[in-house]
Scaffold this motif. Structure first.
Motif, PDB file in Angstrom:
ATOM      1  N   SER A 160       0.823  -1.216   0.000  1.00 14.47           N
ATOM      2  CA  SER A 160       0.000   0.000   0.000  1.00 14.47           C
ATOM      3  C   SER A 160       0.855   1.264   0.000  1.00 14.47           C
ATOM      4  CB  SER A 160      -0.955   0.002   1.193  1.00 14.47           C
ATOM      5  OG  SER A 160      -0.237   0.183   2.394  1.00 14.47           O
ATOM      6  N   ALA A 161       2.008   1.198   0.664  1.00 15.69           N
ATOM      7  CA  ALA A 161       2.874   2.377   0.706  1.00 15.69           C
ATOM      8  C   ALA A 161       3.414   2.689  -0.694  1.00 15.69           C
ATOM      9  CB  ALA A 161       4.029   2.146   1.673  1.00 15.69           C
ATOM     10  N   TYR A 162       3.764   1.634  -1.419  1.00 17.08           N
ATOM     11  CA  TYR A 162       4.274   1.828  -2.788  1.00 17.08           C
ATOM     12  C   TYR A 162       3.154   2.276  -3.716  1.00 17.08           C
ATOM     13  CZ  TYR A 162       8.638  -0.296  -1.286  1.00 17.08           C
ATOM     14  OH  TYR A 162       9.818  -0.545  -0.637  1.00 17.08           O
ATOM     15  N   VAL A 163       1.968   1.666  -3.542  1.00 16.94           N
ATOM     16  CA  VAL A 163       0.825   2.046  -4.374  1.00 16.94           C
ATOM     17  C   VAL A 163       0.460   3.509  -4.145  1.00 16.94           C
ATOM     18  CG1 VAL A 163      -1.644   1.676  -4.769  1.00 16.94           C
ATOM     19  CG2 VAL A 163      -0.121  -0.283  -4.541  1.00 16.94           C
ATOM     20  N   ALA A 164       0.509   3.932  -2.887  1.00 13.97           N
ATOM     21  CA  ALA A 164       0.166   5.320  -2.581  1.00 13.97           C
ATOM     22  C   ALA A 164       1.063   6.278  -3.363  1.00 13.97           C
ATOM     23  CB  ALA A 164       0.299   5.579  -1.079  1.00 13.97           C
ATOM     24  N   GLU A 165       2.334   5.972  -3.423  1.00 15.37           N
ATOM     25  CA  GLU A 165       3.258   6.826  -4.159  1.00 15.37           C
ATOM     26  C   GLU A 165       3.020   6.736  -5.672  1.00 15.37           C
ATOM     27  OE1 GLU A 165       4.093   9.014  -2.131  1.00 15.37           O
ATOM     28  OE2 GLU A 165       6.228   9.079  -2.543  1.00 15.37           O
ATOM     29  N   ILE A 166       2.666   5.553  -6.150  1.00 20.42           N
ATOM     30  CA  ILE A 166       2.366   5.388  -7.575  1.00 20.42           C
ATOM     31  C   ILE A 166       1.170   6.265  -7.960  1.00 20.42           C
ATOM     32  CG2 ILE A 166       1.402   3.773  -9.270  1.00 20.42           C
ATOM     33  CD1 ILE A 166       3.049   1.550  -7.871  1.00 20.42           C
ATOM     34  N   VAL A 167       0.128   6.214  -7.129  1.00 22.80           N
ATOM     35  CA  VAL A 167      -1.083   6.977  -7.429  1.00 22.80           C
ATOM     36  C   VAL A 167      -0.808   8.482  -7.337  1.00 22.80           C
ATOM     37  CG1 VAL A 167      -3.437   7.470  -6.689  1.00 22.80           C
ATOM     38  CG2 VAL A 167      -2.605   5.115  -6.691  1.00 22.80           C
ATOM     39  N   ARG A 168      -0.142   8.867  -6.271  1.00 20.62           N
ATOM     40  CA  ARG A 168       0.157  10.299  -6.106  1.00 20.62           C
ATOM     41  C   ARG A 168       0.975  10.817  -7.294  1.00 20.62           C
ATOM     42  NH1 ARG A 168       4.240  13.053  -5.240  1.00 20.62           N
ATOM     43  NH2 ARG A 168       5.537  11.224  -4.817  1.00 20.62           N
ATOM     44  N   ALA A 169       2.032  10.080  -7.638  1.00 23.54           N
ATOM     45  CA  ALA A 169       2.886  10.522  -8.741  1.00 23.54           C
ATOM     46  C   ALA A 169       2.087  10.551 -10.052  1.00 23.54           C
ATOM     47  CB  ALA A 169       4.093   9.598  -8.872  1.00 23.54           C
ATOM     48  N   GLY A 170       1.223   9.552 -10.243  1.00 22.53           N
ATOM     49  CA  GLY A 170       0.439   9.480 -11.476  1.00 22.53           C
ATOM     50  C   GLY A 170      -0.513  10.645 -11.627  1.00 22.53           C
ATOM     51  N   ILE A 171      -1.126  11.045 -10.517  1.00 20.07           N
ATOM     52  CA  ILE A 171      -2.061  12.176 -10.552  1.00 20.07           C
ATOM     53  C   ILE A 171      -1.300  13.485 -10.743  1.00 20.07           C
ATOM     54  CG2 ILE A 171      -3.710  13.504  -9.157  1.00 20.07           C
ATOM     55  CD1 ILE A 171      -4.961  10.945  -9.940  1.00 20.07           C
ATOM     56  N   GLN A 172      -0.196  13.613 -10.003  1.00 15.21           N
ATOM     57  CA  GLN A 172       0.550  14.868 -10.082  1.00 15.21           C
ATOM     58  C   GLN A 172       1.275  15.031 -11.415  1.00 15.21           C
ATOM     59  OE1 GLN A 172       2.869  14.939  -6.444  1.00 15.21           O
ATOM     60  NE2 GLN A 172       1.236  16.037  -5.356  1.00 15.21           N
ATOM     61  N   ALA A 173       1.434  13.921 -12.149  1.00 22.17           N
ATOM     62  CA  ALA A 173       2.118  14.017 -13.436  1.00 22.17           C
ATOM     63  C   ALA A 173       1.203  14.586 -14.526  1.00 22.17           C
ATOM     64  CB  ALA A 173       2.652  12.646 -13.854  1.00 22.17           C
ATOM     65  N   VAL A 174      -0.103  14.646 -14.246  1.00 22.01           N
ATOM     66  CA  VAL A 174      -1.005  15.236 -15.237  1.00 22.01           C
ATOM     67  C   VAL A 174      -0.743  16.738 -15.266  1.00 22.01           C
ATOM     68  CG1 VAL A 174      -3.412  15.656 -15.831  1.00 22.01           C
ATOM     69  CG2 VAL A 174      -2.742  13.460 -14.855  1.00 22.01           C
ATOM     70  N   ASP A 175      -0.534  17.253 -16.467  1.00 19.79           N
ATOM     71  CA  ASP A 175      -0.182  18.672 -16.622  1.00 19.79           C
ATOM     72  C   ASP A 175      -1.178  19.571 -15.894  1.00 19.79           C
ATOM     73  OD1 ASP A 175       1.666  20.343 -18.791  1.00 19.79           O
ATOM     74  OD2 ASP A 175      -0.136  21.395 -18.109  1.00 19.79           O
ATOM     75  N   LYS A 176      -0.627  20.585 -15.198  1.00 22.17           N
ATOM     76  CA  LYS A 176      -1.553  21.361 -14.385  1.00 22.17           C
ATOM     77  C   LYS A 176      -2.447  22.264 -15.237  1.00 22.17           C
ATOM     78  CE  LYS A 176       0.786  25.327 -12.059  1.00 22.17           C
ATOM     79  NZ  LYS A 176       1.618  25.725 -13.190  1.00 22.17           N
ATOM     80  N   GLY A 177      -2.051  22.461 -16.493  1.00 18.53           N
ATOM     81  CA  GLY A 177      -2.912  23.182 -17.437  1.00 18.53           C
ATOM     82  C   GLY A 177      -4.249  22.487 -17.659  1.00 18.53           C
ATOM     83  N   GLN A 178      -4.272  21.177 -17.452  1.00 17.88           N
ATOM     84  CA  GLN A 178      -5.512  20.413 -17.627  1.00 17.88           C
ATOM     85  C   GLN A 178      -6.554  20.839 -16.598  1.00 17.88           C
ATOM     86  OE1 GLN A 178      -6.209  17.938 -19.972  1.00 17.88           O
ATOM     87  NE2 GLN A 178      -4.303  18.549 -20.959  1.00 17.88           N
ATOM     88  N   MET A 179      -6.101  21.006 -15.369  1.00 10.82           N
ATOM     89  CA  MET A 179      -7.006  21.454 -14.309  1.00 10.82           C
ATOM     90  C   MET A 179      -7.471  22.883 -14.592  1.00 10.82           C
ATOM     91  SD  MET A 179      -8.668  20.944 -11.588  1.00 10.82           S
ATOM     92  CE  MET A 179      -8.390  19.971 -10.137  1.00 10.82           C
ATOM     93  N   GLU A 180      -6.509  23.721 -14.995  1.00 10.76           N
ATOM     94  CA  GLU A 180      -6.860  25.127 -15.269  1.00 10.76           C
ATOM     95  C   GLU A 180      -7.861  25.215 -16.414  1.00 10.76           C
ATOM     96  OE1 GLU A 180      -2.972  26.639 -15.958  1.00 10.76           O
ATOM     97  OE2 GLU A 180      -2.438  26.633 -13.822  1.00 10.76           O
ATOM     98  N   ALA A 181      -7.625  24.412 -17.455  1.00  9.24           N
ATOM     99  CA  ALA A 181      -8.525  24.439 -18.608  1.00  9.24           C
ATOM    100  C   ALA A 181      -9.925  23.980 -18.201  1.00  9.24           C
ATOM    101  CB  ALA A 181      -7.977  23.531 -19.715  1.00  9.24           C
ATOM    102  N   ALA A 182      -9.970  22.891 -17.406  1.00 16.31           N
ATOM    103  CA  ALA A 182     -11.262  22.367 -16.977  1.00 16.31           C
ATOM    104  C   ALA A 182     -11.995  23.393 -16.129  1.00 16.31           C
ATOM    105  CB  ALA A 182     -11.058  21.070 -16.190  1.00 16.31           C
ATOM    106  N   ARG A 183     -11.252  24.045 -15.234  1.00 15.35           N
ATOM    107  CA  ARG A 183     -11.870  25.043 -14.362  1.00 15.35           C
ATOM    108  C   ARG A 183     -12.369  26.230 -15.181  1.00 15.35           C
ATOM    109  NH1 ARG A 183     -11.948  24.544  -8.820  1.00 15.35           N
ATOM    110  NH2 ARG A 183     -13.099  26.425  -9.270  1.00 15.35           N
TER     111      ARG A 183
END
Ligand code: ARG
Length: 216
Positions: free
Chosen positions: A98-121
């Protein structure tokens, strides 16, 4: 080399394989669910949750899985928590994972370009909507292949449970070594079994990954 023992002892390898696969599947499954929660804590804005999840991740990644297994199997009973052997194995492996998965998920989400969130907003989505329809689907593309990898790692790491007497591939291999007085050959069989498991899985993951790349 003499592999004639195999016809007499193949059941040991078969049962061992069944237990190894079962153990790994249960452990990734629970590990992913636990890991998702931990990653949510780590991604949240709450300082307290951040700290708790960071400590959890750092401790589990910073100590050997063997120590964790022994703590679960030998340590918890002194606190009054007694688990069947198999459950202890699953618990140790899934908590570690679970500790490794947590880092995988966090890194995967944070790797999405932040422009995507800005565009959606800027299109008027709430941040929850943007997360759900824009960020997470893209993050999944980073996360899924890494989770497949985690599954492969767990299949190999699960060999540690022989230390508490769970009859997985490695444990049963040792029984065969003892019974046949052949210290070497059974290990080759074990290696081949692990390799078949991990190689098949990795080919399968490659296929899924290629499928996901098509939609890009
Ligand atoms: N071999 C490592 C250890 O002894 C465990 C690594 C587990 N890795 C994982 N992705 N679950 O601590």
């Amino acid at each position: 080399m003499d592999f004639s023992f195999f016809s007499k002892y193949y059941m040991f390898f078969l049962i061992g394989t069944k237990n190894t696969v079962l153990l790994s599947i249960c452990s990734v499954f629970i590990g992913v669910i636990l890991g998702l929660f931990i990653s949510l804590m780590k991604l949240s804005k709450s300082k307290v949750l951040n700290i708790i999840s960071s400590v959890y991740i750092e401790i589990l990644r910073g100590t050997p899985i063997l120590v964790q297994l022994f703590i679960v199997y030998y340590g918890l009973p002194t606190l009054g928590i007694e688990l069947p052997t198999f459950a202890a194995g699953i618990m140790a492996l899934s908590i570690n994972s679970s500790a490794y998965v947590a880092e995988i998920v966090r890194a995967g989400i944070q790797a999405v370009d932040k422009g995507q969130m800005e565009a959606a907003r800027s299109l008027g989505m709430s941040s929850n909507m943007a997360m759900r329809y824009i960020i997470i689907p893209q993050g999944l593309k980073n996360i899924l292949p890494a989770l497949g990898n985690e599954f492969i790692v767990l299949i190999k790491e699960s060999s540690i449970v022989m230390m508490v007497g769970i009859p997985d591939v490695m444990y049963n291999t040792n029984i065969v070594r003892g019974n046949t007085f052949q210290p070497f050959e059974p290990l080759i069989v074990a290696a081949i079994i692990y390799f078949i498991l991990t190689f098949t899985l990795s080919k399968f993951m490659n296929k899924i990954e290629r499928g996901m790349a098509v939609s890009d």
